[in-house]
Design a protein around this motif. Structure first.
Motif, PDB file in Angstrom:
ATOM      1  N   UNK A   1       0.920  -1.152   0.280  1.00 44.67           N
ATOM      2  CA  UNK A   1       0.224  -0.268   0.316  1.00 44.67           C
ATOM      3  C   UNK A   1       1.014   1.390   0.086  1.00 44.67           C
ATOM      4  N   UNK A   2       0.629   1.506  -0.836  1.00 49.25           N
ATOM      5  CA  UNK A   2       1.147   3.081  -1.397  1.00 49.25           C
ATOM      6  C   UNK A   2       1.288   4.450   0.619  1.00 49.25           C
ATOM      7  N   UNK A   3      -0.074   4.419   0.597  1.00 49.13           N
ATOM      8  CA  UNK A   3       0.174   5.272   1.935  1.00 49.13           C
ATOM      9  C   UNK A   3       1.221   5.155   2.974  1.00 49.13           C
ATOM     10  N   UNK A   4       0.861   3.312   3.536  1.00 52.08           N
ATOM     11  CA  UNK A   4       1.378   2.909   4.139  1.00 52.08           C
ATOM     12  C   UNK A   4       2.856   3.116   4.165  1.00 52.08           C
ATOM     13  N   UNK A   5       3.702   3.082   2.971  1.00 49.04           N
ATOM     14  CA  UNK A   5       5.040   2.973   2.212  1.00 49.04           C
ATOM     15  C   UNK A   5       5.417   4.093   2.458  1.00 49.04           C
ATOM     16  N   UNK A   6       4.830   5.351   1.463  1.00 48.10           N
ATOM     17  CA  UNK A   6       4.891   6.980   1.978  1.00 48.10           C
ATOM     18  C   UNK A   6       4.989   7.303   3.304  1.00 48.10           C
ATOM     19  N   UNK A   7       4.059   6.868   4.258  1.00 46.64           N
ATOM     20  CA  UNK A   7       3.964   6.658   5.788  1.00 46.64           C
ATOM     21  C   UNK A   7       4.867   6.945   6.717  1.00 46.64           C
ATOM     22  N   UNK A   8       5.560   5.364   6.260  1.00 49.55           N
ATOM     23  CA  UNK A   8       7.075   4.494   6.936  1.00 49.55           C
ATOM     24  C   UNK A   8       8.373   5.052   6.944  1.00 49.55           C
ATOM     25  N   UNK A   9       8.524   5.972   4.986  1.00 48.58           N
ATOM     26  CA  UNK A   9       9.218   6.509   5.529  1.00 48.58           C
ATOM     27  C   UNK A   9       9.522   8.174   5.575  1.00 48.58           C
ATOM     28  N   UNK A  10       7.471   8.086   6.105  1.00 52.67           N
ATOM     29  CA  UNK A  10       8.440   9.223   6.443  1.00 52.67           C
ATOM     30  C   UNK A  10       8.242   9.520   8.142  1.00 52.67           C
ATOM     31  N   UNK A  11       7.991   8.391   8.782  1.00 51.98           N
ATOM     32  CA  UNK A  11       8.454   7.838  10.068  1.00 51.98           C
ATOM     33  C   UNK A  11       9.764   7.982   9.793  1.00 51.98           C
ATOM     34  N   UNK A  12      10.795   7.130   9.414  1.00 54.47           N
ATOM     35  CA  UNK A  12      11.771   7.276   9.425  1.00 54.47           C
ATOM     36  C   UNK A  12      12.478   7.804   9.957  1.00 54.47           C
ATOM     37  N   UNK A  13      12.523   9.329   8.063  1.00 47.20           N
ATOM     38  CA  UNK A  13      12.606  10.212   8.359  1.00 47.20           C
ATOM     39  C   UNK A  13      12.501  11.248  10.289  1.00 47.20           C
ATOM     40  N   UNK A  14      11.620  10.865  10.443  1.00 47.66           N
ATOM     41  CA  UNK A  14      11.326  11.718  11.659  1.00 47.66           C
ATOM     42  C   UNK A  14      12.016  11.357  12.708  1.00 47.66           C
ATOM     43  N   UNK A  15      12.110   9.286  12.813  1.00 41.82           N
ATOM     44  CA  UNK A  15      12.657   8.723  14.405  1.00 41.82           C
ATOM     45  C   UNK A  15      14.313   9.513  13.656  1.00 41.82           C
ATOM     46  N   UNK A  16      15.504   9.631  12.420  1.00 42.00           N
ATOM     47  CA  UNK A  16      16.114  10.075  12.316  1.00 42.00           C
ATOM     48  C   UNK A  16      16.426  11.270  12.740  1.00 42.00           C
TER      49      UNK A  16
ATOM     50  N   UNK B   1      15.641  12.830  15.105  1.00 46.58           N
ATOM     51  CA  UNK B   1      14.978  12.572  16.948  1.00 46.58           C
ATOM     52  C   UNK B   1      13.531  12.791  16.945  1.00 46.58           C
ATOM     53  N   UNK B   2      12.040  13.239  16.326  1.00 44.18           N
ATOM     54  CA  UNK B   2      11.469  13.968  16.649  1.00 44.18           C
ATOM     55  C   UNK B   2      10.037  12.581  16.647  1.00 44.18           C
ATOM     56  N   UNK B   3      10.664  11.749  17.791  1.00 39.89           N
ATOM     57  CA  UNK B   3       9.383  10.891  18.242  1.00 39.89           C
ATOM     58  C   UNK B   3       7.963  10.727  18.121  1.00 39.89           C
ATOM     59  N   UNK B   4       7.651  11.287  19.093  1.00 38.83           N
ATOM     60  CA  UNK B   4       6.787  11.983  19.123  1.00 38.83           C
ATOM     61  C   UNK B   4       5.906  12.051  17.872  1.00 38.83           C
ATOM     62  N   UNK B   5       6.135  13.052  17.116  1.00 37.18           N
ATOM     63  CA  UNK B   5       5.788  13.248  15.271  1.00 37.18           C
ATOM     64  C   UNK B   5       5.730  12.245  15.135  1.00 37.18           C
TER      65      UNK B   5
END
Length: 150
Positions: free
Chosen positions: A90-105, A107-111
């Motif tokens: 699912x493209x929405x989930x894949x895009x979301x996961x990529x964004x989550x990785x960027x946020x974690x990198x 240091x934006x764990x809450x976001x």
């Protein structure tokens, strides 16, 4: 930095920089500096982490809730994340996961938690779309068992 005010109901808990606070009456907390916190209503228990996205939420939540175990939680995230990217089509989930990785990198764990919360209903729809959910999501086995201490 702007002041942040949080209102809590009697008996409600808030997790602040690894500490658990419980209020005995309705109260307002005012944070005057940067703080990492989670409201009780946003905390997922280990037994609720039954899908891959909920397991990812639980891992990121552990990064926020207990600064003493952030390295272990980050290591688990790094093992789980690539598996999840391969799990979904699912493209929405894949895009979301990529964004989550960027946020974690960054240091934006809450976001990252907020972004994962948006993806949980998408995952629920995908899993519920077909009796054979493997057409959209394959069975996910986390790299290790998750456990939470109180």
């Amino acid at each position: 930095m702007a002041t942040l005010r949080i209102s809590l109901r009697a008996g409600e808990r808030i997790f602040v920089n690894g500490a658990v606070l419980k209020v005995d009456r309705k109260t307002t907390l005012e944070f005057l500096n940067d703080v990492t916190f989670l409201l009780e209503s946003h905390v997922m228990q280990a037994d609720q982490a039954k899908t891959p996205m909920r397991q990812l939420y639980f891992i990121v939540q552990m990064m926020l809730m207990d600064p003493n175990t952030i390295d272990a939680a980050r290591e688990l995230f790094e093992k789980t994340y690539p598996v999840m990217l391969k799990t979904y089509s699912n493209r929405d989930i894949i895009d979301g996961l990529l964004e989550v990785q960027e946020l974690i990198d960054r240091g934006r764990s809450f976001e990252a938690l907020k972004r994962i919360r948006v993806m949980i209903p998408i995952e629920d729809r995908i899993i519920g779309e077909s009796d054979d959910a493997s057409s959209n999501v394959t069975e996910f086995q986390p790299p290790m068992r998750l456990a939470a201490g109180a």
